[in-house]
Design a protein around this motif. Structure first.
Motif, short mmCIF file in Angstrom:
data_model
loop_
_atom_site.label_atom_id
_atom_site.label_comp_id
_atom_site.label_asym_id
_atom_site.label_seq_id
_atom_site.Cartn_x
_atom_site.Cartn_y
_atom_site.Cartn_z
N GLU A 16 0.83 -1.21 0.00
CA GLU A 16 0.00 0.00 0.00
C GLU A 16 0.86 1.26 0.00
O GLU A 16 2.09 1.20 0.03
CB GLU A 16 -0.95 -0.02 1.20
CG GLU A 16 -1.99 -1.13 1.11
CD GLU A 16 -3.02 -1.07 2.23
OE1 GLU A 16 -4.10 -1.66 2.06
OE2 GLU A 16 -2.73 -0.45 3.27
N SER A 17 0.17 2.40 -0.04
CA SER A 17 0.84 3.70 -0.12
C SER A 17 0.49 4.56 1.08
O SER A 17 -0.54 4.36 1.73
CB SER A 17 0.44 4.44 -1.39
OG SER A 17 0.82 3.71 -2.54
N SER A 19 1.30 8.90 2.43
CA SER A 19 1.93 10.19 2.14
C SER A 19 2.18 10.93 3.44
O SER A 19 1.28 11.08 4.26
CB SER A 19 1.01 11.01 1.23
OG SER A 19 1.61 12.24 0.91
N ARG A 67 10.37 3.90 -5.32
CA ARG A 67 9.13 3.70 -4.57
C ARG A 67 8.68 4.98 -3.85
O ARG A 67 7.47 5.21 -3.70
CB ARG A 67 9.32 2.59 -3.52
CG ARG A 67 9.67 1.24 -4.11
CD ARG A 67 9.67 0.15 -3.04
NE ARG A 67 10.66 0.39 -1.99
CZ ARG A 67 10.35 0.52 -0.71
NH1 ARG A 67 9.08 0.44 -0.30
NH2 ARG A 67 11.31 0.71 0.19
N PHE A 68 9.63 5.78 -3.40
CA PHE A 68 9.32 7.01 -2.65
C PHE A 68 9.59 8.22 -3.53
O PHE A 68 10.52 8.22 -4.35
CB PHE A 68 10.19 7.12 -1.40
CG PHE A 68 9.87 6.13 -0.30
CD1 PHE A 68 9.05 5.04 -0.50
CD2 PHE A 68 10.42 6.32 0.96
CE1 PHE A 68 8.77 4.13 0.51
CE2 PHE A 68 10.15 5.43 1.99
CZ PHE A 68 9.33 4.34 1.76
N THR A 69 8.81 9.27 -3.32
CA THR A 69 9.01 10.53 -4.03
C THR A 69 8.93 11.69 -3.05
O THR A 69 7.93 11.83 -2.33
CB THR A 69 7.95 10.73 -5.13
OG1 THR A 69 8.00 9.63 -6.05
CG2 THR A 69 8.20 12.02 -5.89
N GLN A 82 5.91 10.90 -0.63
CA GLN A 82 4.95 9.92 -1.12
C GLN A 82 5.62 8.56 -1.12
O GLN A 82 6.66 8.38 -1.77
CB GLN A 82 4.48 10.28 -2.53
CG GLN A 82 3.54 9.28 -3.15
CD GLN A 82 2.22 9.17 -2.43
OE1 GLN A 82 1.67 10.18 -1.98
NE2 GLN A 82 1.70 7.96 -2.28
N MET A 83 5.03 7.62 -0.40
CA MET A 83 5.64 6.30 -0.25
C MET A 83 4.71 5.26 -0.86
O MET A 83 3.58 5.09 -0.40
CB MET A 83 5.86 6.00 1.23
CG MET A 83 6.70 7.06 1.94
SD MET A 83 7.05 6.67 3.66
CE MET A 83 5.41 6.75 4.34
N ASN A 84 5.18 4.61 -1.91
CA ASN A 84 4.41 3.58 -2.60
C ASN A 84 5.05 2.21 -2.41
O ASN A 84 6.22 2.12 -2.04
CB ASN A 84 4.30 3.91 -4.09
CG ASN A 84 3.59 5.21 -4.37
OD1 ASN A 84 2.71 5.63 -3.61
ND2 ASN A 84 3.98 5.87 -5.44
N SER A 85 4.28 1.19 -2.68
CA SER A 85 4.79 -0.19 -2.59
C SER A 85 5.52 -0.43 -1.28
O SER A 85 6.64 -0.95 -1.25
CB SER A 85 5.71 -0.49 -3.78
OG SER A 85 5.05 -0.29 -5.00
N LEU A 86 4.87 -0.04 -0.20
CA LEU A 86 5.52 -0.12 1.11
C LEU A 86 5.81 -1.56 1.51
O LEU A 86 5.06 -2.49 1.19
CB LEU A 86 4.65 0.56 2.16
CG LEU A 86 4.76 2.10 2.13
CD1 LEU A 86 3.57 2.74 2.84
CD2 LEU A 86 6.07 2.55 2.75
#
Length: 116
Positions: A16-17, A19, A67-69, A82-86
């Motif tokens: 999951e993601s 922010s 994965r992070f922006t 923004q953290m994706n694919s945690l």
């Protein structure tokens, strides 16, 4: 008074993601390099991402690249992560940081837990 206040942490499942946001005050935000760090109990604090004052240059830890922006809105004195694919190994307390003159200023931190 220089202050950083993080928000947005929580509990999510792997994949999951989430922010995170950090609002700065008491210094010239638009001229400052901003960074996100994280700390796991018993380990050294790890630099996660950095963004230059204009938002045109970013750097990431190898473990989060892709994965992070990190981004910023200088009009709102805000830096975001923004953290994706945690992953479970992303579980930590996340802090934003700014250097003002010779002092490192840290926020209070926000807990991110990745668990099924």
């Amino acid at each position: 008074q220089v202050q950083l206040v993080e928000s947005g942490g929580g509990l999510v499942q792997p994949g999951e993601s989430l922010s995170l946001s950090c609002v700065g005050s008491g210094f010239t935000f638009s001229s400052s390099i901003m960074s996100w760090y994280r700390r796991v109990p018993g380990k050294e604090r790890e630099l996660v991402a950095t963004i230059n004052s204009g938002g045109t240059m970013t750097t990431y830890a190898t473990s989060v690249k892709g994965r992070f922006t990190i981004s910023r809105d200088n009009a709102k004195n805000t830096v975001n992560l923004q953290m994706n694919s945690l992953k479970p190994e992303d579980t930590a307390v996340y802090y934003c940081k700014v250097k003002v003159y010779t002092r490192d200023i840290w926020g209070q931190g926000t807990q991110v837990t990745v668990s099924s």
